[in-house]
Design a protein around this motif. Structure first.
Motif, PDB file in Angstrom:
ATOM      1  N   GLU A   1       0.828  -1.208   0.000  1.00 36.65           N
ATOM      2  CA  GLU A   1       0.000   0.000   0.000  1.00 36.65           C
ATOM      3  C   GLU A   1       0.865   1.263   0.000  1.00 36.65           C
ATOM      4  O   GLU A   1       0.516   2.262  -0.633  1.00 36.65           O
ATOM      5  N   LEU A   2       1.993   1.209   0.693  1.00 39.74           N
ATOM      6  CA  LEU A   2       2.870   2.377   0.761  1.00 39.74           C
ATOM      7  C   LEU A   2       3.434   2.724  -0.612  1.00 39.74           C
ATOM      8  O   LEU A   2       3.491   3.893  -0.999  1.00 39.74           O
ATOM      9  N   VAL A   3       3.848   1.712  -1.357  1.00 40.81           N
ATOM     10  CA  VAL A   3       4.378   1.951  -2.704  1.00 40.81           C
ATOM     11  C   VAL A   3       3.292   2.526  -3.610  1.00 40.81           C
ATOM     12  O   VAL A   3       3.533   3.470  -4.374  1.00 40.81           O
ATOM     13  N   LEU A   4       2.103   1.979  -3.533  1.00 36.54           N
ATOM     14  CA  LEU A   4       1.000   2.490  -4.341  1.00 36.54           C
ATOM     15  C   LEU A   4       0.688   3.941  -3.986  1.00 36.54           C
ATOM     16  O   LEU A   4       0.436   4.767  -4.863  1.00 36.54           O
ATOM     17  N   ALA A   5       0.717   4.242  -2.693  1.00 40.00           N
ATOM     18  CA  ALA A   5       0.440   5.615  -2.268  1.00 40.00           C
ATOM     19  C   ALA A   5       1.509   6.574  -2.774  1.00 40.00           C
ATOM     20  O   ALA A   5       1.209   7.696  -3.191  1.00 40.00           O
ATOM     21  N   GLN A   6       2.770   6.153  -2.751  1.00 41.58           N
ATOM     22  CA  GLN A   6       3.852   7.003  -3.236  1.00 41.58           C
ATOM     23  C   GLN A   6       3.757   7.226  -4.737  1.00 41.58           C
ATOM     24  O   GLN A   6       3.986   8.331  -5.234  1.00 41.58           O
ATOM     25  N   VAL A   7       3.430   6.191  -5.481  1.00 42.51           N
ATOM     26  CA  VAL A   7       3.334   6.326  -6.936  1.00 42.51           C
ATOM     27  C   VAL A   7       2.184   7.255  -7.325  1.00 42.51           C
ATOM     28  O   VAL A   7       2.322   8.109  -8.211  1.00 42.51           O
ATOM     29  N   LEU A   8       1.063   7.107  -6.659  1.00 44.54           N
ATOM     30  CA  LEU A   8      -0.121   7.911  -6.977  1.00 44.54           C
ATOM     31  C   LEU A   8      -0.119   9.255  -6.259  1.00 44.54           C
ATOM     32  O   LEU A   8      -1.002  10.084  -6.528  1.00 44.54           O
ATOM     33  N   GLU A   9       0.841   9.452  -5.322  1.00 50.00           N
ATOM     34  CA  GLU A   9       0.921  10.696  -4.544  1.00 50.00           C
ATOM     35  C   GLU A   9      -0.392  10.962  -3.810  1.00 50.00           C
ATOM     36  O   GLU A   9      -0.927  12.062  -3.816  1.00 50.00           O
TER      37      GLU A   9
ATOM     38  N   PRO B   1      -2.634   9.872  -0.022  1.00 50.78           N
ATOM     39  CA  PRO B   1      -2.417   9.369   1.334  1.00 50.78           C
ATOM     40  C   PRO B   1      -2.641   7.863   1.416  1.00 50.78           C
ATOM     41  O   PRO B   1      -3.560   7.315   0.776  1.00 50.78           O
ATOM     42  N   ALA B   2      -1.783   7.200   2.190  1.00 54.64           N
ATOM     43  CA  ALA B   2      -1.945   5.757   2.369  1.00 54.64           C
ATOM     44  C   ALA B   2      -3.259   5.431   3.063  1.00 54.64           C
ATOM     45  O   ALA B   2      -3.793   4.323   2.910  1.00 54.64           O
ATOM     46  N   GLU B   3      -3.805   6.391   3.834  1.00 56.73           N
ATOM     47  CA  GLU B   3      -5.079   6.159   4.519  1.00 56.73           C
ATOM     48  C   GLU B   3      -6.229   5.991   3.528  1.00 56.73           C
ATOM     49  O   GLU B   3      -7.251   5.389   3.866  1.00 56.73           O
ATOM     50  N   ARG B   4      -6.066   6.519   2.290  1.00 58.85           N
ATOM     51  CA  ARG B   4      -7.106   6.337   1.275  1.00 58.85           C
ATOM     52  C   ARG B   4      -6.875   5.080   0.445  1.00 58.85           C
ATOM     53  O   ARG B   4      -7.829   4.439  -0.015  1.00 58.85           O
ATOM     54  N   VAL B   5      -5.601   4.731   0.224  1.00 58.80           N
ATOM     55  CA  VAL B   5      -5.280   3.603  -0.651  1.00 58.80           C
ATOM     56  C   VAL B   5      -5.741   2.284  -0.042  1.00 58.80           C
ATOM     57  O   VAL B   5      -6.338   1.435  -0.721  1.00 58.80           O
ATOM     58  N   GLY B   6      -5.471   2.076   1.255  1.00 56.70           N
ATOM     59  CA  GLY B   6      -5.846   0.816   1.904  1.00 56.70           C
ATOM     60  C   GLY B   6      -7.332   0.516   1.820  1.00 56.70           C
ATOM     61  O   GLY B   6      -7.732  -0.545   1.336  1.00 56.70           O
ATOM     62  N   PRO B   7      -8.197   1.437   2.272  1.00 57.29           N
ATOM     63  CA  PRO B   7      -9.635   1.172   2.172  1.00 57.29           C
ATOM     64  C   PRO B   7     -10.127   0.992   0.744  1.00 57.29           C
ATOM     65  O   PRO B   7     -11.029   0.196   0.491  1.00 57.29           O
TER      66      PRO B   7
END
Length: 261
Positions: free
Chosen positions: A102-110, A112-118
């Protein structure tokens, strides 16, 4: 008038500055009002001198100001809508070859990781509810798309049987040249077919139907021959069991050979 004192010969009068190097005139005292009106501005002179010499206190300030300007934080990336975030995650998950966190996805998409996980949880639940043949699962600390276990039989059938893809006409012709002329060089194959065969030879090597078998003595070019897999596919024990080529040749093969020389 007083009498002028005579100076004996060989002596210097104290007031004679031209001949007495130790003579110093009395200092001229200037009134305070004259200093303010005609004299130089000592404060201005001090500031000008410091400015010209580049005071040690000014340089660090300018450098520090430049560093502050250089380290200004960039503007935050715009927040994606839920639909845009979902589409971007699905597009990335389709091309990854290993689980991505999830952290990598959040960094690529710029984002917040709090949105990517859910959002990943929502995508996974949507695939399951829709009954797709694939699912999104957590694995090895990340996320990846997998086929569903209930469709494993069809996937296995495709993977095993899908390898027997039909060869193109060019690949069949090149394979025939190698089979009947082996060991043969790449340039010889191209000369027989009349076209460049580099790409086709790479395909046949990748399929495991031909392989390198040394080099030619004179030119040092690689030689190619058929493999055991080739014999297995044709149901042959050795290449000597290949059908004779004469029945498949045209009647005027000699004339064609002479014309190409």
């Amino acid at each position: 008038m007083g009498r002028k004192r005579k100076v004996p010969p060989g002596r210097i009068h104290p007031s004679d500055s031209r001949r007495n190097p130790f003579y110093k005139p009395d200092p001229v005292v200037t009134a305070p009002d004259e200093v303010g009106s005609a004299g130089p501005d000592l404060g201005a002179v001090t500031q000008a001198t410091a400015g010209e010499s580049g005071g040690a206190g000014d340089v660090p300030r300018r450098q520090l100001a430049g560093r502050r300007r250089a380290t200004v934080a960039p503007e935050p990336a715009p927040e994606l809508s839920d639909a845009e975030l979902r589409g971007a995650l699905e597009a990335i998950l389709l091309v990854v070859d290993e689980p991505v966190s999830e952290l990598v996805l959040a960094q690529v998409l710029e984002q917040p990781a709090e949105r990517v996980g859910p959002m990943l949880d929502e995508i996974a639940a949507g695939y399951t509810a829709a009954g797709h043949g694939f699912e999104l699962r957590r694995a090895a600390g990340g996320w990846r798309l997998y086929t569903r276990p209930e469709y494993a039989t069809y996937v296995e059938r495709f993977v095993l049987d899908g390898q027997s893809v039909r060869l193109t006409q060019a690949a069949l012709e090149t394979l025939a040249v190698v089979a009947y002329k082996q060991p043969v060089t790449r340039s010889r194959i191209s000369a027989i077919r009349g076209v460049n065969c580099d790409g086709v030879i790479r395909t046949l090597v990748t399929r495991g139907l031909i392989e390198e078998c040394g080099t030619e003595t004179d030119s040092g070019a690689f030689l190619y021959r058929t493999t055991t897999l080739f014999l297995e596919k044709l149901g042959l024990n050795t290449v000597d069991e290949l059908p004779p080529l004469a029945p498949f040749l045209p009647d005027d093969v000699e004339e064609l050979a002479d014309a190409t020389r």
